[in-house]
Design a protein around this motif. Structure first.
Motif, PDB file in Angstrom:
ATOM      1  N   LEU A  26      18.107   1.407 -33.118  1.00 38.92           N
ATOM      2  CA  LEU A  26      17.353   2.683 -32.979  1.00 38.92           C
ATOM      3  C   LEU A  26      15.652   2.307 -32.805  1.00 38.92           C
ATOM      4  N   THR A  27      14.975   2.981 -32.168  1.00 39.63           N
ATOM      5  CA  THR A  27      13.450   2.966 -32.132  1.00 39.63           C
ATOM      6  C   THR A  27      13.070   3.788 -33.452  1.00 39.63           C
ATOM      7  N   PRO A  28      12.104   3.359 -33.918  1.00 39.99           N
ATOM      8  CA  PRO A  28      11.862   4.100 -35.137  1.00 39.99           C
ATOM      9  C   PRO A  28      11.009   5.443 -34.694  1.00 39.99           C
ATOM     10  N   ASP A  29      11.311   6.513 -35.620  1.00 48.28           N
ATOM     11  CA  ASP A  29      10.993   7.868 -35.327  1.00 48.28           C
ATOM     12  C   ASP A  29      10.163   8.210 -36.794  1.00 48.28           C
ATOM     13  N   SER A  30       8.893   7.637 -36.601  1.00 47.07           N
ATOM     14  CA  SER A  30       8.095   8.143 -38.177  1.00 47.07           C
ATOM     15  C   SER A  30       7.212   9.139 -38.073  1.00 47.07           C
ATOM     16  N   VAL A  31       7.457  10.113 -38.630  1.00 43.00           N
ATOM     17  CA  VAL A  31       6.591  11.280 -38.890  1.00 43.00           C
ATOM     18  C   VAL A  31       5.976  11.216 -40.215  1.00 43.00           C
ATOM     19  N   ALA A  32       4.766  11.801 -40.126  1.00 41.79           N
ATOM     20  CA  ALA A  32       4.124  12.100 -41.700  1.00 41.79           C
ATOM     21  C   ALA A  32       3.469  13.396 -41.923  1.00 41.79           C
ATOM     22  N   ASP A  33       3.984  14.126 -42.722  1.00 41.98           N
ATOM     23  CA  ASP A  33       3.286  15.558 -42.962  1.00 41.98           C
ATOM     24  C   ASP A  33       3.228  15.451 -44.600  1.00 41.98           C
ATOM     25  N   VAL A  34       2.195  14.779 -44.847  1.00 39.21           N
ATOM     26  CA  VAL A  34       1.808  14.794 -46.144  1.00 39.21           C
ATOM     27  C   VAL A  34       1.237  15.704 -46.993  1.00 39.21           C
ATOM     28  N   GLU A  35       2.198  16.259 -47.909  1.00 36.94           N
ATOM     29  CA  GLU A  35       1.805  17.435 -48.709  1.00 36.94           C
ATOM     30  C   GLU A  35       1.481  17.093 -50.469  1.00 36.94           C
ATOM     31  N   VAL A  36       1.920  15.748 -50.737  1.00 41.30           N
ATOM     32  CA  VAL A  36       1.564  15.561 -51.899  1.00 41.30           C
ATOM     33  C   VAL A  36       0.929  13.988 -52.055  1.00 41.30           C
ATOM     34  N   GLY A 321       1.302  -5.317 -55.750  1.00 41.58           N
ATOM     35  CA  GLY A 321       0.552  -6.721 -55.658  1.00 41.58           C
ATOM     36  C   GLY A 321      -0.959  -6.914 -55.718  1.00 41.58           C
ATOM     37  N   GLY A 322      -1.344  -8.196 -55.479  1.00 42.56           N
ATOM     38  CA  GLY A 322      -2.728  -8.198 -55.228  1.00 42.56           C
ATOM     39  C   GLY A 322      -3.811  -7.930 -56.522  1.00 42.56           C
ATOM     40  N   GLY A 323      -2.905  -7.880 -57.693  1.00 42.55           N
ATOM     41  CA  GLY A 323      -3.727  -7.411 -59.055  1.00 42.55           C
ATOM     42  C   GLY A 323      -3.932  -5.905 -59.219  1.00 42.55           C
ATOM     43  N   SER A 324      -2.897  -5.356 -58.246  1.00 44.02           N
ATOM     44  CA  SER A 324      -3.251  -3.659 -58.332  1.00 44.02           C
ATOM     45  C   SER A 324      -2.855  -3.320 -59.709  1.00 44.02           C
ATOM     46  N   VAL A 325      -3.574  -2.294 -60.530  1.00 39.22           N
ATOM     47  CA  VAL A 325      -3.117  -1.711 -61.531  1.00 39.22           C
ATOM     48  C   VAL A 325      -2.101  -0.583 -61.395  1.00 39.22           C
ATOM     49  N   THR A 326      -1.795  -0.282 -60.343  1.00 38.90           N
ATOM     50  CA  THR A 326      -0.580   0.651 -60.153  1.00 38.90           C
ATOM     51  C   THR A 326       0.416   0.159 -59.086  1.00 38.90           C
ATOM     52  N   ASP A 327       1.402   0.819 -59.068  1.00 35.83           N
ATOM     53  CA  ASP A 327       2.366   0.667 -58.191  1.00 35.83           C
ATOM     54  C   ASP A 327       2.423   1.824 -57.037  1.00 35.83           C
ATOM     55  N   GLY A 328       3.357   1.847 -56.154  1.00 34.58           N
ATOM     56  CA  GLY A 328       3.456   2.976 -55.215  1.00 34.58           C
ATOM     57  C   GLY A 328       4.667   3.632 -55.053  1.00 34.58           C
ATOM     58  N   LEU A 329       4.743   4.865 -54.711  1.00 31.33           N
ATOM     59  CA  LEU A 329       5.958   5.570 -54.475  1.00 31.33           C
ATOM     60  C   LEU A 329       6.189   6.642 -53.278  1.00 31.33           C
ATOM     61  N   GLN A 330       6.652   6.323 -52.215  1.00 28.25           N
ATOM     62  CA  GLN A 330       6.871   7.154 -51.056  1.00 28.25           C
ATOM     63  C   GLN A 330       7.862   8.126 -51.347  1.00 28.25           C
ATOM     64  N   VAL A 331       8.038   9.402 -50.580  1.00 34.51           N
ATOM     65  CA  VAL A 331       8.684  10.328 -50.655  1.00 34.51           C
ATOM     66  C   VAL A 331       9.039  10.860 -49.327  1.00 34.51           C
ATOM     67  N   TYR A 332      10.201  10.809 -48.826  1.00 36.68           N
ATOM     68  CA  TYR A 332      10.578  11.509 -47.486  1.00 36.68           C
ATOM     69  C   TYR A 332      11.340  12.628 -47.496  1.00 36.68           C
ATOM     70  N   ARG A 333      11.353  13.570 -46.723  1.00 32.92           N
ATOM     71  CA  ARG A 333      12.365  14.677 -46.559  1.00 32.92           C
ATOM     72  C   ARG A 333      12.680  14.898 -45.109  1.00 32.92           C
ATOM     73  N   ASP A 334      14.197  14.570 -44.836  1.00 37.68           N
ATOM     74  CA  ASP A 334      14.635  14.750 -43.524  1.00 37.68           C
ATOM     75  C   ASP A 334      13.793  13.520 -42.733  1.00 37.68           C
ATOM     76  N   GLY A 335      13.514  12.259 -43.300  1.00 38.50           N
ATOM     77  CA  GLY A 335      12.811  11.273 -42.450  1.00 38.50           C
ATOM     78  C   GLY A 335      11.120  11.350 -42.299  1.00 38.50           C
ATOM     79  N   VAL A 336      10.742  12.385 -42.693  1.00 42.19           N
ATOM     80  CA  VAL A 336       9.504  12.677 -42.695  1.00 42.19           C
ATOM     81  C   VAL A 336       8.604  12.337 -43.965  1.00 42.19           C
ATOM     82  N   LEU A 337       7.496  11.511 -44.040  1.00 42.80           N
ATOM     83  CA  LEU A 337       6.822  11.459 -45.043  1.00 42.80           C
ATOM     84  C   LEU A 337       5.955  12.422 -45.722  1.00 42.80           C
ATOM     85  N   VAL A 338       6.297  13.047 -46.771  1.00 43.49           N
ATOM     86  CA  VAL A 338       5.765  13.928 -47.477  1.00 43.49           C
ATOM     87  C   VAL A 338       5.135  13.745 -48.665  1.00 43.49           C
TER      88      VAL A 338
END
Length: 383
Positions: A26-36, A321-338
């Motif tokens: 499948l071709t990627p279907d990436s949609v972002a609607d970041v609310e947080v 990585g790269g000496g960052s003092v934090t890590d990251g967390l992504q959140v998706y709802r129905d395939g949409v990055l929120v």
């Protein structure tokens, strides 16, 4: 002459299957609607218990749990961090275990736990943590490496049993990550591995044997300079209550969703923020483990994926990585990055007990304590 024919065959397998692998059609279907973009993360200290600090942990129903892999003890905690009870431990009684050192484990549907040890024995305990069943599966079947035989890649017995497997349960089936093949590996057999190696193995508890192999091959991003991804060649997965698989490879920015028959349903995702992706080319496994570990910990990669059925949110944790003092967390709802938020170093999403989302437990051997992180989602999920 033999070597030339071998290379020609490998090349044919590589290029032929690269175009037709149904796992990544499948071709990627990436949609972002970041609310947080920010969450308030708390540190939750767990009641002190005797532990070797070699642990597995997670969230189950309304409680948190820690499995000590050396002591074979299951500690169950209230969502506040207060110790609820202690189960199992080494011994011969029905409420104890003879598993020895635990390689992998998971909580079971309907209650109870499965323990898997270094010898290939599976121990099953019911909802009261009383012994129910055990069985043995033979791993690491021998294969003539000079013979290119595709059946080796589609036979579970040839996949090496390891101590860092990731387990999930669904019904009467257990699913675990698998790594090298007996006699083959990602570094030395890269083309075959990219195209043919499986990543998820199914075990049937009722039949006491293997089921299917799933997740064959690697996504497109691994074909570009594959030896720079040698140390980031694993995947994380979770299974929703309806049987859907959510899969994320360590060095790939996309998330893949499959149904229970492993038909691809969706492909979506965005790269994490501020990730150090300057992976070094890794040509040999002869380098000391400390050097490999240092390289892995200095780069960015995706290290956990968790689908929360109660709220319909999919979480993907990543190291920057790269000496960052934090890590990251992504959140998706129905395939949409929120959401894409900063979280403390070591945070990997583990599960949900209303109203908090929890990380896996972090062992602090120097401080002689166990802790985890938790937060509330700032907005309610859409119905």
């Amino acid at each position: 002459m033999r070597k030339t024919c071998m290379l020609a065959l490998l090349s044919a397998l590589f290029y032929g299957c690269k175009e037709t692998n149904p796992n990544f059609r499948l071709t990627p279907d990436s949609v972002a609607d970041v609310e947080v973009s920010v969450v308030d993360v708390d540190t939750l200290w767990l009641d002190t218990v005797p532990t070797s600090y070699m642990i597995e942990s997670g969230v189950c129903d309304d409680y948190l749990y820690v499995v000590d892999k050396k002591l074979c003890v299951v500690y169950r905690y209230e969502s506040t961090g207060r110790l609820r009870d202690k189960k199992l431990g080494k011994g011969h009684a029905r409420n104890e275990t003879e598993a020895g050192d635990v390689y992998g484990c998971c909580m079971l549907d309907g209650g109870g736990i499965l323990l898997n040890n270094s010898s290939g024995w599976y121990y099953v305990y019911d909802k009261d943590f009383l012994f129910k069943d055990r069985f043995f599966i033979s791993y690491n079947g021998r294969k003539d490496k000079d013979k290119v035989d595709e059946t080796a890649f589609s036979d579970p017995v040839y996949y090496v049993h390891g101590s860092d497997m990731h387990f999930r349960s669904l019904g009467d089936k257990i699913y675990s990550t698998v790594h090298e093949l007996w006699g083959y590996n990602y570094l030395e057999d890269t083309e075959l591995y990219l195209d043919k190696a499986a990543h998820i193995r199914e075990v049937d508890l009722g039949k006491h044997g293997f089921g299917r192999l799933l997740a064959f091959g690697y996504p497109e991003s691994y074909y570009d300079k594959p030896l720079t991804k040698t140390l980031f060649s694993q995947l994380a997965f979770d299974i929703a209550d309806n049987g859907d698989f959510y899969v994320s490879f360590e060095a790939d920015s996309l998330v893949y969703r499959y149904d229970h028959d492993y038909n691809q349903l969706a492909c979506f995702g965005f790269a994490g923020r501020d990730m150090d992706l300057n992976y070094l080319r890794w040509d040999s496994y002869d380098q000391p483990w400390k050097e490999r570990w240092a390289e892995r910990m200095s780069r960015g990669f995706y290290n956990a994926v968790e689908y929360v059925d109660e709220t319909g949110l999919l979480f993907r944790s990543y190291r920057k990585g790269g000496g960052s003092v934090t890590d990251g967390l992504q959140v998706y709802r129905d395939g949409v990055l929120v959401g894409d938020v900063d979280v403390p170093l070591g945070f990997r999403m583990a599960g949900y007990v209303e109203p908090y989302y929890y990380s896996y437990v972090v062992p602090d051997e120097e401080g002689e304590r166990l802790y985890m992180f938790r937060f509330k989602w700032p907005s309610a999920p859409e119905e």
